[in-house]
Write a protein that holds these residues in place. Structure first.
Motif, PDB file in Angstrom:
ATOM      1  N   SER A  35      37.270  30.419  26.887  1.00 45.65           N
ATOM      2  CA  SER A  35      36.934  29.982  28.247  1.00 45.65           C
ATOM      3  C   SER A  35      35.439  29.785  28.458  1.00 45.65           C
ATOM      4  CB  SER A  35      37.457  30.999  29.269  1.00 45.65           C
ATOM      5  OG  SER A  35      36.716  32.206  29.227  1.00 45.65           O
ATOM      6  N   LEU A  51      44.261  29.126  29.547  1.00 48.78           N
ATOM      7  CA  LEU A  51      43.133  28.324  30.031  1.00 48.78           C
ATOM      8  C   LEU A  51      43.596  26.917  30.409  1.00 48.78           C
ATOM      9  CD1 LEU A  51      40.086  28.906  30.283  1.00 48.78           C
ATOM     10  CD2 LEU A  51      39.790  27.790  28.064  1.00 48.78           C
ATOM     11  N   TRP A  71      40.714  29.999  33.961  1.00 47.57           N
ATOM     12  CA  TRP A  71      40.143  31.192  33.352  1.00 47.57           C
ATOM     13  C   TRP A  71      40.507  32.479  34.075  1.00 47.57           C
ATOM     14  CZ3 TRP A  71      36.842  34.245  36.160  1.00 47.57           C
ATOM     15  CH2 TRP A  71      36.232  33.675  37.282  1.00 47.57           C
TER      16      TRP A  71
END
Length: 391
Positions: free
Chosen positions: A26, A152, A157
């Motif tokens: 992320s 993701l 996130w």
């Protein structure tokens, strides 16, 4: 040690890898979300390492004084609440602070799981148990980046930290229901003596050398962790959802070598294998640096020595832990805490150095890993001089 306890200890040991590896894919998205760059996002990783280094010093004396269960439940509760705070972070500064607190909670499991192994096992059995824990906790570096990349792409996130919240809550429930108190019966050291105990451990050359050998090896691994998102995703164009496959293949080598180590311990002690593995680790790091300097157009030439470096940790980490903890007895909690604090202090510095040296190439990661390999090899040699190669 029965399988249920081993599984719980593996989950507790996995708090570190889960909280680190789960969110690595992320980094580019976090940089975009908070209007910054990947180098600043890496500060959230350094903050986590700093929290691990500081927090472990607190849990060691608590575990020796009050037993293993109560500090564990406290730490897991802190980790759970901090994971919620991470999920709702409105800014990068908030996320960095929450990650620091998250580490203060998560390090309880890392410290106390080693102390529980020391409570229940002799040195050879401890090295085997640590190798088995590597199998359990080693699934985290394989599954976490894969799951993180999938989450993701599906949910963003924040969902990564929601999952960490659930994982830690389930771990806390398992501790409450199934982990017995393992601290030996008898008088327990008072909290006011913690400082003296840490000073005594610093004066123990054998403990310190083995702890630092493992610590420098871990620093090399976390240099890889800090640098690989940029190298794999941005420099060589690996899609974030595929990052976990590469990361997981290296973790698989780590698991495999840990199990090989457990079988080789039938023939020679942990110190013997440690002092040989450090030189292989250094050789793989030197090869990585040489290939990086050649600036290959494709990623795969870098992956071969990286695999070797991470696989060697399957020998280094369980054997270094077993050798360092072998003679600590009733002070196993403090010894485990100081060892972990030393290790993650070095790891925090190494990961921050990778970010500080960032130059748009893989060179900072390769240089730091190679230097860590060299220092680990020299410390491994020094451990043989101190112990007379008896371990």
């Amino acid at each position: 040690m029965n399988f249920r306890i081993l599984l719980i200890l593996g989950a507790l040991s996995a708090f570190g890898p889960m909280a680190i590896d789960f969110y690595l894919p992320s980094f580019p998205m976090l940089a975009q979300a908070f209007g910054t760059d990947v180098e600043h996002v890496q500060l959230s990783l350094s903050a986590y390492f700093a929290g691990l280094a500081i927090g472990q010093l607190l849990y060691g004396p608590l575990a020796d004084r009050f037993g293993r269960r109560l500090p564990l439940l406290l730490g897991v509760s802190i980790f759970t609440l901090a994971s919620v705070a991470c999920a709702f972070a409105p800014s990068l500064e908030w996320l960095i602070g929450a990650r620091f607190v998250q580490a203060l909670g998560g390090c309880a499991g890392m410290v106390i799981s080693r102390a529980v192994v020391r409570d229940l096992c002799d040195p050879i059995s401890a090295a085997k148990a640590f190798s088995q824990l590597m199998l359990v906790m080693g699934l985290a570096p394989i599954l976490a980046p894969l799951a993180g990349g999938m989450l993701l792409s599906l949910s963003g996130w924040r969902s990564i930290f929601y999952c960490l919240t659930v994982f830690s809550a389930l771990a806390g429930l398992a501790i409450a229901l199934w982990l017995p108190e393992t601290i030996p019966s008898g008088p327990r050291p008072p909290l006011r003596g913690a400082g003296r105990q840490y000073l005594a451990l610093f004066a123990d050359r054998s403990f310190l050398t083995y702890a630092l050998t493992g610590g420098v090896a871990i620093a090399g691994m976390f240099s890889y962790i800090a640098g690989s998102p940029f190298v794999f995703i941005e420099l060589y164009g690996v899609p974030p959802e595929h990052y976990g496959w590469i990361f997981g293949s290296n973790a698989a080598g780590f698991i495999l070598m840990a199990q090989v180590n457990a079988r080789l311990l039938r023939y020679r002690g942990p110190g013997f294998w440690l002092r040989r593995a450090v030189w292989v680790y250094f050789a793989c790091g030197a090869l990585l640096l040489a290939i990086t300097l050649a600036r290959p157009a494709e990623l795969w030439p870098l992956l071969v020595p990286l695999f070797g470096c991470i696989a060697c940790l399957g020998f280094l980490l369980p054997n270094a832990s077993a050798c360092a903890m072998a003679s600590q007895g009733r002070h196993a909690g403090s010894a485990s805490a100081l060892m972990g604090s030393l290790q993650f202090s070095v790891a925090a510095a190494a990961s921050a150095l990778v970010g500080a040296l960032h130059d748009g190439t893989a060179l900072p990661m390769a240089v730091v890993i190679t230097v860590c390999g060299l220092v680990a090899a020299l410390l491994g040699w020094a451990s043989g001089q101190i112990t007379g190669r008896s371990a």
